[in-house]
Design an enzyme around this catalytic site. Structure first.
Site, PDB file in Angstrom:
ATOM      1  N   HIS A 185       0.857  -1.185   0.000  1.00 57.52           N
ATOM      2  CA  HIS A 185       0.000   0.000   0.000  1.00 57.52           C
ATOM      3  C   HIS A 185       0.891   1.233   0.000  1.00 57.52           C
ATOM      4  O   HIS A 185       1.908   1.275   0.683  1.00 57.52           O
ATOM      5  CB  HIS A 185      -0.917   0.029   1.233  1.00 57.52           C
ATOM      6  CG  HIS A 185      -1.764   1.267   1.290  1.00 57.52           C
ATOM      7  ND1 HIS A 185      -2.949   1.377   0.606  1.00 57.52           N
ATOM      8  CD2 HIS A 185      -1.571   2.458   1.918  1.00 57.52           C
ATOM      9  CE1 HIS A 185      -3.459   2.585   0.814  1.00 57.52           C
ATOM     10  NE2 HIS A 185      -2.645   3.257   1.606  1.00 57.52           N
ATOM     11  N   ASP A 193     -15.628   1.556   7.329  1.00 56.53           N
ATOM     12  CA  ASP A 193     -14.643   2.545   6.875  1.00 56.53           C
ATOM     13  C   ASP A 193     -15.279   3.543   5.917  1.00 56.53           C
ATOM     14  O   ASP A 193     -15.015   4.749   6.015  1.00 56.53           O
ATOM     15  CB  ASP A 193     -13.450   1.868   6.195  1.00 56.53           C
ATOM     16  CG  ASP A 193     -12.488   2.906   5.622  1.00 56.53           C
ATOM     17  OD1 ASP A 193     -11.972   3.716   6.414  1.00 56.53           O
ATOM     18  OD2 ASP A 193     -12.287   2.937   4.398  1.00 56.53           O
ATOM     19  N   ARG A 245     -15.587  11.653   8.424  1.00 53.45           N
ATOM     20  CA  ARG A 245     -14.310  12.342   8.711  1.00 53.45           C
ATOM     21  C   ARG A 245     -14.109  13.507   7.747  1.00 53.45           C
ATOM     22  O   ARG A 245     -13.657  14.583   8.130  1.00 53.45           O
ATOM     23  CB  ARG A 245     -13.133  11.368   8.566  1.00 53.45           C
ATOM     24  CG  ARG A 245     -12.926  10.459   9.772  1.00 53.45           C
ATOM     25  CD  ARG A 245     -11.963   9.331   9.437  1.00 53.45           C
ATOM     26  NE  ARG A 245     -10.635   9.782   9.117  1.00 53.45           N
ATOM     27  CZ  ARG A 245      -9.756   9.088   8.381  1.00 53.45           C
ATOM     28  NH1 ARG A 245     -10.077   7.892   7.900  1.00 53.45           N
ATOM     29  NH2 ARG A 245      -8.562   9.559   8.135  1.00 53.45           N
ATOM     30  N   SER A 275      -8.276   3.060   8.947  1.00 52.44           N
ATOM     31  CA  SER A 275      -8.876   3.057   7.621  1.00 52.44           C
ATOM     32  C   SER A 275      -8.031   2.260   6.627  1.00 52.44           C
ATOM     33  O   SER A 275      -8.543   1.394   5.898  1.00 52.44           O
ATOM     34  CB  SER A 275      -9.026   4.516   7.170  1.00 52.44           C
ATOM     35  OG  SER A 275      -9.419   4.585   5.837  1.00 52.44           O
ATOM     36  N   LYS A 286      -8.617  -2.262   5.538  1.00 56.11           N
ATOM     37  CA  LYS A 286      -8.909  -2.715   4.167  1.00 56.11           C
ATOM     38  C   LYS A 286      -7.874  -3.729   3.695  1.00 56.11           C
ATOM     39  O   LYS A 286      -8.207  -4.687   2.999  1.00 56.11           O
ATOM     40  CB  LYS A 286      -8.978  -1.500   3.230  1.00 56.11           C
ATOM     41  CG  LYS A 286     -10.265  -0.687   3.452  1.00 56.11           C
ATOM     42  CD  LYS A 286     -10.322   0.566   2.627  1.00 56.11           C
ATOM     43  CE  LYS A 286      -9.484   1.659   3.213  1.00 56.11           C
ATOM     44  NZ  LYS A 286      -9.688   2.996   2.685  1.00 56.11           N
TER      45      LYS A 286
HETATM   46  N1  IUR Z   1      -6.648   6.484   2.492  1.00 57.44           N
HETATM   47  C1  IUR Z   1      -7.457   5.701   3.215  1.00 57.44           C
HETATM   48  O1  IUR Z   1      -7.773   4.601   2.793  1.00 57.44           O
HETATM   49  N2  IUR Z   1      -7.886   6.137   4.409  1.00 57.44           N
HETATM   50  C2  IUR Z   1      -7.549   7.338   4.913  1.00 57.44           C
HETATM   51  O2  IUR Z   1      -7.958   7.688   5.994  1.00 57.44           O
HETATM   52  C3  IUR Z   1      -6.713   8.148   4.133  1.00 57.44           C
HETATM   53  C4  IUR Z   1      -6.288   7.715   2.926  1.00 57.44           C
HETATM   54  I1  IUR Z   1      -6.183  10.002   4.828  1.00 57.44           I
END
Ligand code: IUR
Length: 447
Positions: free
Chosen positions: A86, A165, A172, A187, A191
Site C-alpha cells: 500500500h 470505513d 471524517r 482506515s 482494508k
Molecule cells: N486512504 C485511506 O484509505 N484512508 C484514509 O484515511 C486516508 C487515505 I487520509
C-alpha cells in the site's frame, strides 16, 4: 457487549479515557448496522481526533473495522503466501503496476485492492482502465480464479468490504477529522487486513507531493500502521520514501501505464525501478520468502530482467478483460505501447528559462497541473481523460540548457496560461548539481 450506550462511549473517549476492545467493537458494529447516528459517529471521531488513540485502541479499531464486513478467503495451501503493498499516495506513483506482477513472478500471491484518484492524487484503478478492455470490478470468485492462474490481480473495493470505513471516512471528510494518525491507520490497515494477507509493505511518502509533508509525522504513521498490521497477525514493514519530485518521468494515466511497461521491460527510470526493488525486497523478506531484504531485492530484479514480471502483467491484463492480442501488443518488447494505449491530441513543450542543474521539480505543482489537464477528478465519480498528463524530459540532478525543452505536456488542446505558469514554477534550477542518488528510501520501519 450486552447493552451499550453510545453516548457513554463518546463521553469516555471525550474525557480522555481509553476505550476497551469490546467498546470499540460495539461502536464500529453500530456504525456498520446503522444503530449509531451520524451525529454520534461525528462526535466520537472528534473525541478520537482530539484525545488520540493509543496503539492498543488503534489495533482494536482496525480489527473491528476489518470485521465490519466481508473478508476474503483463500485456499488453505496458500497460507503464508499472500502479500500486498500500500502507498499513502504520490505523484507519478505507478509502483503497484510493476510490483504486483513482479511479486507474482517470485511465486507469491497478490490480491491487490486499489483505489481511484481524487483531486491531485492519481489512482491505480484509473491508470489500469486506460488499457482498452481492462476491468477492475470483479467478483471475489473471479479474483480467486485470477490469483490461482496468474498470481496477482489489481481490482476495486466492493461495498461489502469494510463498510464501517466507508461510513467513517465520509463523516471524517466533513468533520475535520481526516488527518489523525490512528484514524488513518484504522482506515488503511483494515482494508488490507480484510484481504486476509500474510505480509504487507507500506510505502509511506513524505514531501511536498505527499499527503504528509514532514518526515516526523510520516514516521509516526508508519510506526502505527506497522503496529496495527502486526497486531492483526500480518508481517508488516514500512518504508519512508521521499515525494518531493514526481516518481519516474510520467504523470497521467496512460502515460504511467506506458512507463510501467517500459520498467517491466527493463527500461524504466532509475528512481522508479529502485523503489520497486526496495519495496519488493523488504516485502519478500518479512514474508519469509527471501532470507534477507538484499536477497529479496535480487529476486525482484531477476523477475524484471528475465521478463517473467512482464509476462505476469500481460497475463493479468488478459485475465482482467483485455483482449489477448491487445495485451500482447502492449507488452511485446520493441513494440510501441501507444499502438494500444490512447494518446493525447496535442503535445506542448516548455523550455528551460536558464542554463544550470535541475535541483527540484515540484511534485505538487505537477500533480495539480495534471489534474487540471483532465488526468484527475475534483469530485468522486467525475470522468477523467486517460491520455493527458506530463512527460518530464529531465530529472533532478540533470543539466538543462536555456531554451531547451524540459517537459512535454500531453493535452487535449493547448495549454491554458495558468497551467503553463504553474508548470514553469515547478522547475527549480541551480548553478550546482544537487547531491545525487536514485534511492527515494529514507528509512525502513520494522516496528
Ligand atoms: N486512504 C485511506 O484509505 N484512508 C484514509 O484515511 C486516508 C487515505 I487520509
Amino acid at each position: 457487549m450486552s447493552s451499550v450506550s453510545f453516548p457513554a462511549l463518546i463521553t469516555k473517549k471525550r474525557n480522555g479515557d481509553q476505550l476497551s476492545r469490546d467498546e470499540i467493537e460495539a461502536f464500529v458494529n453500530g456504525i456498520a448496522n446503522s444503530s449509531v447516528q451520524d451525529s454520534q459517529i461525528g462526535a466520537m471521531l472528534m473525541a478520537m481526533y482530539l484525545k488520540n488513540l493509543t496503539m492498543t485502541e488503534t489495533t482494536d479499531l482496525t480489527r473491528a473495522m476489518m470485521n465490519s464486513g466481508e473478508t476474503l478467503s483463500w485456499p488453505e495451501e496458500w497460507k503464508g503466501n499472500l502479500v500486498d503493498k500500500h502507498s499513502t499516495g504520490g505523484v507519478g506513483d505507478k509502483v503497484s503496476l510493476i510490483l504486483a506482477p513482479a511479486l507474482a513472478a517470485c511465486g507469491v500471491k497478490v490480491p491487490m485492492i486499489s483505489g481511484r484518484g481524487l483531486e491531485h492524487t492519481g489512482g491505480t484503478l484509473d491508470k489500469l482502465e486506460s488499457i482498452p478492455g481492462f476491468q477492475v470490478s470483479v467478483t471475489s470468485e473471479k479474483m480467486l480464479d485470477i490469483i490461482r492462474t496468474v498470481g496477482c490481480c489489481i481490482v476495486g473495493q466492493t461495498k461489502k468490504l469494510c463498510p464501517a470505513d466507508s461510513k467513517m471516512y465520509a463523516i471524517r471528510d466533513v468533520t475535520a477529522t481526516v488527518d489523525n494518525l490512528g484514524l488513518i491507520t484504522g482506515s488503511i490497515i483494515s482494508k488490507k487486513a480484510a484481504e486476509k494477507i500474510d505480509a504487507l509493505v507500506l510505502d509511506v511518502k513524505f514531501g511536498v507531493g505527499a499527503f504528509l509533508k514532514d518526515i516526523d509525522t510520516a514516521r509516526k504513521l508508519a510506526g502505527m500502521m506497522v503496529g496495527a498490521g502486526k497486531g492483526l497477525g500480518i508481517n508488516t514493514v514500512s518504508l519512508l520514501t521521499s515525494m518531493s519530485s514526481p516518481l519516474g518521468k510520467m504523470v497521467g494515466n496512460a502515460l504511467e501505464v506506458a512507463e510501467s511497461i517500459w520498467t517491466l521491460q527493463g527500461n524504466g527510470p532509475d528512481d522508479l525501478f529502485n523503489l520497486v526493488i526496495e519495496l519488493g525486497g523488504e516485502l519478500l523478506s518479512v514474508a519469509g520468502k527471501a532470507p534477507s531484504s538484499q536477497e529479496g531485492r535480487s529476486m525482484i530484479k531477476d523477475a524484471i530482467s528475465d521478463g517473467s514480471a512482464l509476462a505476469k502483467f500481460c497475463a493479468m491484463a488478459k485475465a482482467q478483460g483485455a483482449d489477448p492480442a491487445t495485451a500482447d501488443a502492449l507488452c511485446a518488447p520493441g513494440n510501441d505501447v501507444f499502438s494500444v494505449l490512447p494518446r493525447a491530441g496535442a503535445i506542448v513543450e516548455l523550455s528551460s528559462p536558464e542554463t544550470g542543474y535541475v535541483t527540484g521539480i515540484d511534485a505538487m505543482a505537477c500533480a495539480v497541473a495534471a489534474q487540471k489537464l483532465g488526468a484527475g477528478r475534483s469530485k468522486v465519480g467525475e470522468a477523467i481523460d486517460y491520455t493527458v498528463g506530463l512527460e518530464l524530459l529531465v530529472t533532478v540532478g540533470d543539466k538543462v540548457e536555456k531554451g531547451k525543452p524540459w517537459i512535454k505536456v500531453h493535452t487535449k488542446n493547448g495549454l491554458p496560461d495558468d497551467l503553463r505558469a504553474k508548470l514553469e514554477q515547478a522547475l527549480v534550477i541551480g548553478s550546482e548539481a544537487p547531491a545525487s542518488g536514485t534511492s527515494r528510501v529514507h528509512e525502513v520501519v520494522y516496528g
